[in-house]
Design a protein around this motif. Structure first.
Motif, PDB file in Angstrom:
ATOM      1  N   UNK A  33      52.693 -27.384 -25.250  1.00  0.00           N
ATOM      2  CA  UNK A  33      53.457 -28.452 -25.899  1.00  0.00           C
ATOM      3  C   UNK A  33      53.951 -27.978 -27.264  1.00  0.00           C
ATOM      4  N   UNK A  34      53.101 -27.317 -28.024  1.00  0.00           N
ATOM      5  CA  UNK A  34      53.496 -26.810 -29.339  1.00  0.00           C
ATOM      6  C   UNK A  34      54.631 -25.796 -29.208  1.00  0.00           C
ATOM      7  N   UNK A  35      54.568 -24.941 -28.194  1.00  0.00           N
ATOM      8  CA  UNK A  35      55.631 -23.955 -27.988  1.00  0.00           C
ATOM      9  C   UNK A  35      56.948 -24.634 -27.607  1.00  0.00           C
ATOM     10  N   UNK A  36      56.860 -25.676 -26.796  1.00  0.00           N
ATOM     11  CA  UNK A  36      58.072 -26.413 -26.419  1.00  0.00           C
ATOM     12  C   UNK A  36      58.663 -27.068 -27.659  1.00  0.00           C
ATOM     13  N   UNK A  37      57.829 -27.705 -28.459  1.00  0.00           N
ATOM     14  CA  UNK A  37      58.318 -28.409 -29.644  1.00  0.00           C
ATOM     15  C   UNK A  37      58.942 -27.467 -30.671  1.00  0.00           C
ATOM     16  N   UNK A  38      58.407 -26.283 -30.800  1.00  0.00           N
ATOM     17  CA  UNK A  38      58.919 -25.349 -31.814  1.00  0.00           C
ATOM     18  C   UNK A  38      59.937 -24.363 -31.257  1.00  0.00           C
ATOM     19  N   UNK A  39      60.091 -24.318 -29.940  1.00  0.00           N
ATOM     20  CA  UNK A  39      60.964 -23.333 -29.316  1.00  0.00           C
ATOM     21  C   UNK A  39      62.435 -23.676 -29.410  1.00  0.00           C
ATOM     22  N   UNK A  40      63.236 -22.663 -29.149  1.00  0.00           N
ATOM     23  CA  UNK A  40      64.692 -22.798 -29.112  1.00  0.00           C
ATOM     24  C   UNK A  40      65.210 -22.051 -27.891  1.00  0.00           C
ATOM     25  N   UNK A  41      66.289 -22.537 -27.309  1.00  0.00           N
ATOM     26  CA  UNK A  41      66.974 -21.825 -26.239  1.00  0.00           C
ATOM     27  C   UNK A  41      66.094 -21.452 -25.064  1.00  0.00           C
ATOM     28  N   UNK A  42      66.208 -20.184 -24.658  1.00  0.00           N
ATOM     29  CA  UNK A  42      65.472 -19.696 -23.492  1.00  0.00           C
ATOM     30  C   UNK A  42      63.965 -19.770 -23.676  1.00  0.00           C
ATOM     31  N   UNK A  43      63.490 -19.524 -24.892  1.00  0.00           N
ATOM     32  CA  UNK A  43      62.046 -19.580 -25.154  1.00  0.00           C
ATOM     33  C   UNK A  43      61.519 -21.000 -24.946  1.00  0.00           C
ATOM     34  N   UNK A  44      62.290 -21.983 -25.355  1.00  0.00           N
ATOM     35  CA  UNK A  44      61.895 -23.380 -25.169  1.00  0.00           C
ATOM     36  C   UNK A  44      61.877 -23.731 -23.677  1.00  0.00           C
ATOM     37  N   UNK A  45      62.909 -23.282 -22.952  1.00  0.00           N
ATOM     38  CA  UNK A  45      62.961 -23.545 -21.511  1.00  0.00           C
ATOM     39  C   UNK A  45      61.792 -22.887 -20.800  1.00  0.00           C
ATOM     40  N   UNK A  46      61.501 -21.649 -21.159  1.00  0.00           N
ATOM     41  CA  UNK A  46      60.383 -20.935 -20.537  1.00  0.00           C
ATOM     42  C   UNK A  46      59.054 -21.628 -20.820  1.00  0.00           C
TER      43      UNK A  46
END
Length: 189
Positions: A33-46
């Motif tokens: 969840x933390x990675x999704x919240x802080x992610x952008x673009x492809x990293x967020x989707x992954x």
């Protein structure tokens, strides 16, 4: 509870203990969840794809392995409430899966979903897990852990709301849905 606390408690339990496995997964879910919240673009989707897959298999495993025992150890009302929460979460997860992760609607929806998942995990950790630790032998919890891992291996990797919260429906449709989900995942990735 933080993911570090979840992992610390899990590490104190025997390997393959059902409670240890689930606490470790709860910690991973919080991290994703933390990675999704802080992610952008492809990293967020992954990160979202990893979160979605883990939540899908995690909930199936709990419904098939934990809930039947939790009905006896924590009470039927408790087990039913957790299954209902999981059914609701599966519907939301299905809606999130259709959204563009870069949009503001996704960010609002994932924040609400995170709170619901956190509340659900807190209920499990406060009610179900202590009941399992108190009322099941170490050997029984180990067998449950092995069953959980097998169930998750065969579980769908995408949400399927029609079967969510219904262990009998999951047991019947899960393997076919899993095969289709894993084929879809392979074609995407």
């Amino acid at each position: 509870m933080t993911s570090t606390n979840d992992r610390t408690l899990a590490a104190r339990l025997p390997q393959c203990d059902i409670v240890a496995l689930l606490l470790d997964q709860h910690a991973t879910i919080k991290e994703l969840f933390a990675q999704v919240e802080s992610g952008q673009g492809d990293a967020k989707q992954e990160a979202f794809d990893q979160l979605r897959a883990l939540l899908a298999v995690h909930e199936v495993g709990e419904e098939l392995v934990v809930r039947p025992v939790a009905e006896r150890t924590a009470g039927e009302k408790e087990a039913k409430a957790r299954n209902e929460e999981e059914a609701d979460a599966t519907k939301v997860l299905k809606d999130l899966e259709k959204m563009d992760v870069s949009g503001p609607d996704f960010d609002r929806a994932i924040a609400q979903f995170k709170q619901a998942v956190t509340d659900h995990a807190s209920h499990e950790e406060a009610e179900e897990f202590p009941a399992l630790l108190e009322n099941c032998t170490e050997e029984h919890r180990h067998v449950m852990g092995e069953r959980l891992l097998k169930a998750e291996h065969l579980a769908p990797t995408h949400p399927h709301p029609t079967a969510a919260g219904k262990p009998a429906a999951l047991a019947m449709t899960g393997p076919f849905a899993s095969m289709m989900d894993r084929a879809r995942d392979a074609m995407r990735g």
